[in-house]
Design a protein around this motif. Structure first.
Motif, short mmCIF file in Angstrom:
data_model
loop_
_atom_site.label_atom_id
_atom_site.label_comp_id
_atom_site.label_asym_id
_atom_site.label_seq_id
_atom_site.Cartn_x
_atom_site.Cartn_y
_atom_site.Cartn_z
N GLY A 73 52.49 -1.56 -49.61
CA GLY A 73 53.02 -2.11 -48.35
C GLY A 73 52.08 -3.27 -47.69
N ILE A 74 50.86 -3.09 -47.72
CA ILE A 74 49.83 -4.07 -47.28
C ILE A 74 49.93 -5.25 -47.88
N ALA A 75 49.87 -5.00 -49.49
CA ALA A 75 50.11 -6.16 -50.47
C ALA A 75 51.26 -7.00 -50.14
N LEU A 76 52.37 -6.23 -49.95
CA LEU A 76 53.76 -6.96 -49.40
C LEU A 76 53.47 -8.00 -48.43
N ALA A 77 52.91 -7.22 -47.32
CA ALA A 77 52.69 -7.88 -45.85
C ALA A 77 51.91 -9.37 -46.18
N THR A 78 50.67 -8.95 -46.96
CA THR A 78 49.81 -10.04 -47.42
C THR A 78 50.63 -11.32 -48.13
N LEU A 79 51.56 -10.79 -48.71
CA LEU A 79 52.32 -11.95 -49.54
C LEU A 79 53.33 -12.60 -48.61
N PHE A 80 53.91 -11.99 -47.93
CA PHE A 80 55.07 -12.58 -47.23
C PHE A 80 55.03 -12.47 -45.87
N LEU A 81 54.26 -11.85 -44.98
CA LEU A 81 54.45 -11.80 -43.52
C LEU A 81 53.28 -12.61 -42.93
N THR A 82 52.17 -13.17 -43.58
CA THR A 82 51.22 -13.67 -42.73
C THR A 82 51.77 -15.14 -42.28
N PRO A 83 52.49 -15.78 -42.64
CA PRO A 83 53.21 -17.09 -41.93
C PRO A 83 53.61 -16.77 -40.58
N LEU A 84 54.26 -15.44 -40.26
CA LEU A 84 54.89 -15.00 -39.27
C LEU A 84 53.58 -14.61 -38.16
N ILE A 85 52.49 -14.38 -38.42
CA ILE A 85 51.56 -14.00 -37.42
C ILE A 85 50.38 -15.31 -37.27
N PHE A 86 50.85 -16.47 -37.64
CA PHE A 86 50.08 -17.67 -37.33
C PHE A 86 49.87 -17.81 -35.83
N LEU A 87 50.93 -17.54 -35.12
CA LEU A 87 50.77 -17.51 -33.59
C LEU A 87 50.27 -16.26 -33.12
N LEU A 88 49.80 -15.31 -33.65
CA LEU A 88 49.41 -13.92 -33.10
C LEU A 88 48.06 -14.47 -32.25
N PRO A 89 47.96 -14.02 -30.84
CA PRO A 89 46.88 -14.32 -30.36
C PRO A 89 45.91 -13.23 -30.42
N LYS A 90 44.73 -13.92 -30.61
CA LYS A 90 43.43 -13.07 -30.96
C LYS A 90 43.05 -11.90 -29.60
N ALA A 91 43.67 -12.57 -28.51
CA ALA A 91 43.69 -11.55 -27.37
C ALA A 91 44.25 -10.18 -27.48
N THR A 92 45.55 -10.06 -28.41
CA THR A 92 46.16 -9.07 -28.55
C THR A 92 45.21 -8.16 -29.59
N LEU A 93 44.76 -8.87 -30.31
CA LEU A 93 44.03 -8.03 -31.44
C LEU A 93 42.61 -7.51 -30.52
#
Lengths: 568, 568
Positions: free
Chosen positions: A349-369
């Motif tokens: 699951g994580i591998a799939l996320a690494t392959l396909f989801l990363t563009p979606l979190i470009f705008l994820l704010p560091k403050a949330t993390l």
């Protein structure tokens, strides 16, 4: 033999469809939980976000093969990430290629050390990290971690190495706070705290089963991530100074051995050992707790091998040190995972996320993390333990406070070292003057108890001493003093009986002391006897001259000694 | 209270004429024995001979006031002299004023440390020097001392700091051997060995009482000194290269405080601590042995004060570190000394010798003093202890060999440090995996023993474990593993009873582990019980939540537990 080192062989033969679907459901839930955690802990360690994802792929697959726990989930965790940042911050600047290289080398070394310890069956070494030391260390680390995230919540830069310098730097730069970033951070913290307290109850009232509700509630960080990322996108906040995760390389890491740098590796050896050992203690404690619920068995030495190879795997695939995580393992368990195959599926699951989801979190704010990290670690703070430890044992409390203050003031490794040393010294000081009771017979029984605590009968001319400690060098001479004092106080004594139910071993020093006591008593006309000597202790004594020189006898029970020696 | 710190007040009130004459006789004999020893050990420490005499005056008077042993004789001894030479050799050249100053400072610091430890009642710290470590250290020191005297026997110069360098230097310069010196040395050694072996027997056959004969035989070194000094005088050997003691300043030292040199004192702190502690261990062991023969009492903490002030007194009167000596104390005891007043009289004897006899020993050859040292220290070598320790305990043997090799190869302080560390680590490793026995009832009794060692009866569904160790952090998790393994091996178990007669305390870590065990057992439907918990342990447990959460009960005896839990 093979299945001892490859536990997968044990459970794989009975693997069937129903186990698979149970594992698959758990894997989906854990994957959703693990994505934000992986990103956040990479941030905490000062590493690019994708490194957190890499560290959540290979290690899980490897643990599936080597692990003995059916439900443990390994990956990046808060304390190990803090220790990583602290260890490699000395050698390279955050963000540089050297920094990443050092983190990878750290995971590699830590893994090799753990695996070697497992093969040599040295797992017991981790026991020297006592509960108060671990607890104090984690509490102090949680404060350090939470404080370290403040810069992301405020959106400012912080400089300095020691805590004091960083506090100073943060106070100065607080006026530069980015209000949008702060708003995101505070909102995220508020939501996550609410979710932690009330979401699970809400889901239960909405008809979900108890354990599933708990597992789903743990996915709250994903909701926070989606909502805040959308907010940044909608309000174009990234152009207004809100720091975002940014570009994450797509694709999976290519396996490669870390570059060999003897000088760096030598300097990383102690940190690697400390991170490995502390991670192992957490891992084994989680694994034992979950295993007991289903009467499963954990092999602590094999767990060292599993955690070690998982870390080597993390390093080879571009990740950083990993550990068995508490909350994710509980979620895995509650979600119904039955075998480590769930871990392998989570990795997919994580591998799939690494392959396909990363563009979606470009705008994820560091403050949330940062908010995810703060809320996660503050639950690690154990103020209650401070109070209960104080009530139960002042010396354990001292070791704990030493660890906390050492960690806060002098850094994580020094803090642990202070704690371990303090607990050893305090223990040795305690054991140096063991409790010795003069005993007498409880009337009407064959029981012998302390004359100061109970109404008992003693026989004239017979002194019976119960030593409440193994006899070894720190207390050997104390026994000589005690016996000398006792017989010089009462010239009527003709027999001294050492009652030994609590004597678990006698070392060479104590044997020498017993021999001295025997001779000294003989010189003053008193016979020395032993009673209730345990089998293993007696086995050893029989190999020595001591029993030949003993002026008295060895009695099976104190009652027998008393009957035979009592003047009739 | 006052008499606790001034033990002289206890015995002085009953002091009478007969005690005085007994003490006086002993004092004469000890004085005769102490003169050559004092000269020889000053030589061994690399100091002028008169310093040895000074160290045998004030310390004896001070011990008379502060000491609790009736027969201990303090003064310069071999091992402390070697350690003195080793400690101050780094800071100054032998024979220089700085060297003497450093020796005096060392005695002063060592005395202050011991006295402070006595006031703080820290005598137990000395227990961490285990018997195997002390014995190994003394054996190695004896070799070092004997080897160090070879240069005086051969009459050559030796250079170098490490043992290896000195061996090389000695081999090279052996060709320069002064044959007259060698002849004196060999003759003295032969005579002293003969005297040690046969003189006492000869004196007994000549009609002397046993103990007196032993005491007189100890005066053989005086005979050697007189004969060899006369030989040097008659044959004018001092003009032919035989090294002699030479001019000794007459008169007594004027008391003065050692010059304060912060840098030097700081460097001498550790050596002073080591010399003090090792000297104290020897002192207390001699004092205890002699005290027991007459049922007298030694106060170990007051002995620290007495030895400490004696060393301060030695420093103030120009002497070097002193210790309670084994052979001189035995001679004092055998010669009939009854109170420490004998020591004060011995001090007077030495003072008279310093005033009037020193011109007579101008021609005393150093080779004779070296012979005295060699014969004295070789009796300290304990090869037999190596063998018996190997047979009794491999880990004690390892600590002993570590001390011996460390002392020989790396020096006296490093050797002791290695030994102490090794014995602590080996102990902790041992205690980390305690012996845990499954127990059953010996048929027809209320006794419970190991099922593997005895024919016993067990009740179905009840698992009784006897833990043979206090429960604390190094073994806490081992107990968790053991219980987990046991219940996962047998699904029929409904009750686990921990039998605790050998559990002398439970620390916070182990309490946490017991709590974990309790919860994990509950999760798998098993109740946890305790039996035979000791009073002090129970007192502590009652302060905690543990007993409230305990799923089972605490039984007074294992028999009661078995009766109540056995399925009827």
């Amino acid at each position: 033999m093979l299945s001892r080192y490859l536990p997968v062989l044990n459970w794989a033969k009975t693997y069937d469809g129903s186990t698979f679907s149970a594992d698959a459901v758990a894997a989906v839930i854990v994957t959703v939980m693990l994505i934000p955690q992986s990103l956040a802990y990479a941030l905490l360690a000062g590493l690019p976000p994708e490194v957190g994802l890499y560290a959540s792929i290979a290690p899980l697959v490897i643990y599936t093969i080597f692990g003995t726990s059916m439900t443990l989930a390994v990956g990046p965790v808060a304390v190990a990430s803090l220790m990583t940042a602290s260890a490699i911050g000395e050698f390279a600047a955050v963000g540089s290629a050297e920094y990443l290289g050092a983190a990878i080398a750290l995971a590699f070394l830590s893994g090799l050390i753990l695996a070697a310890m497992g093969l040599m069956r040295l797992g017991f070494l981790s026991n020297f990290l006592s509960h108060p030391v671990i607890s104090g260390f984690i509490t102090a680390s949680a404060f350090l971690i939470a404080f370290g995230q403040m810069k992301h919540i405020l959106g400012v830069e912080v400089h300095g190495h020691t805590l004091l310098e960083q506090v100073g730097s943060l106070t100065q730069s607080a006026s530069d706070t980015n209000l949008r970033t702060l708003a995101i951070g505070i909102a995220a913290i508020a939501f996550l705290v609410w979710a932690r307290r009330s979401l699970s109850g809400l889901l239960v009232r909405m008809g979900l089963a108890n354990d599933r509700a708990g597992a789903f509630a743990k996915a709250a960080p994903v909701v926070a991530i989606i909502v805040t990322t959308l907010a940044v996108w909608a309000l174009k906040m990234d152009a207004q100074g809100v720091a975002v995760v940014g570009d994450i390389p797509r694709g999976l890491p290519r396996p490669s051995l870390p570059a060999f740098d003897p000088e760096l590796w030598l300097s990383l050896l102690m940190p690697a050992f400390a991170i490995g050992l502390i991670g192992y203690v957490e891992t084994i404690s989680v694994a034992q707790t979950l295993a007991a619920k289903r009467r499963e068995r954990i092999d602590p030495d094999q767990e060292l091998i599993a955690l070690g190879t998982a870390n080597v795997g993390s390093a080879v695939s571009g990740g950083f040190p990993v550990t068995g995580g508490f909350s994710r393992s509980v979620v895995n368990f509650d979600a119904g995972a039955r075998t480590p195959a769930a871990g392998a599926m989570t990795a997919m699951g994580i591998a799939l996320a690494t392959l396909f989801l990363t563009p979606l979190i470009f705008l994820l704010p560091k403050a949330t993390l940062a908010a995810t990290i703060i809320v996660a670690v503050l639950s690690l703070v154990e103020m209650k333990t401070l109070r209960t430890t104080w009530a139960y044992s002042k010396s354990d409390f001292a070791a704990m406070m030493g660890t906390i203050l050492g960690t806060l003031a002098l850094g994580v490794e020094t803090g642990v070292a202070i704690g371990v040393l303090a607990s050893l010294l305090l223990f040795l000081a305690r054991t140096a003057k063991p409790h010795v009771a003069v005993v007498g017979r409880v009337p009407g029984t064959e029981h012998y108890r302390n004359v100061l605590r109970h109404k008992v009968e003693t026989s004239p001319g017979v002194l019976s001493l119960r030593v409440d400690e193994s006899l070894y060098f720190p207390n050997a001479r104390h026994l000589e003093d005690t016996v000398n004092d006792a017989i010089s106080a009462d010239p009527e004594i003709k027999h001294v009986v050492l009652m030994c139910p609590a004597v678990n071993f006698i070392d060479t020093s104590a044997l020498e002391s017993l021999d001295q006591i025997n001779h000294r008593l003989l010189d003053s006309g008193v016979k020395l006897h032993l009673s209730e000597v345990k089998g293993p202790v007696m086995d050893r004594l029989e190999k020595t001259e001591f029993l030949k020189h003993l002026s008295g006898r060895v009695f099976l029970s104190q009652y027998e000694a008393d009957c035979k020696l009592r003047p009739s």
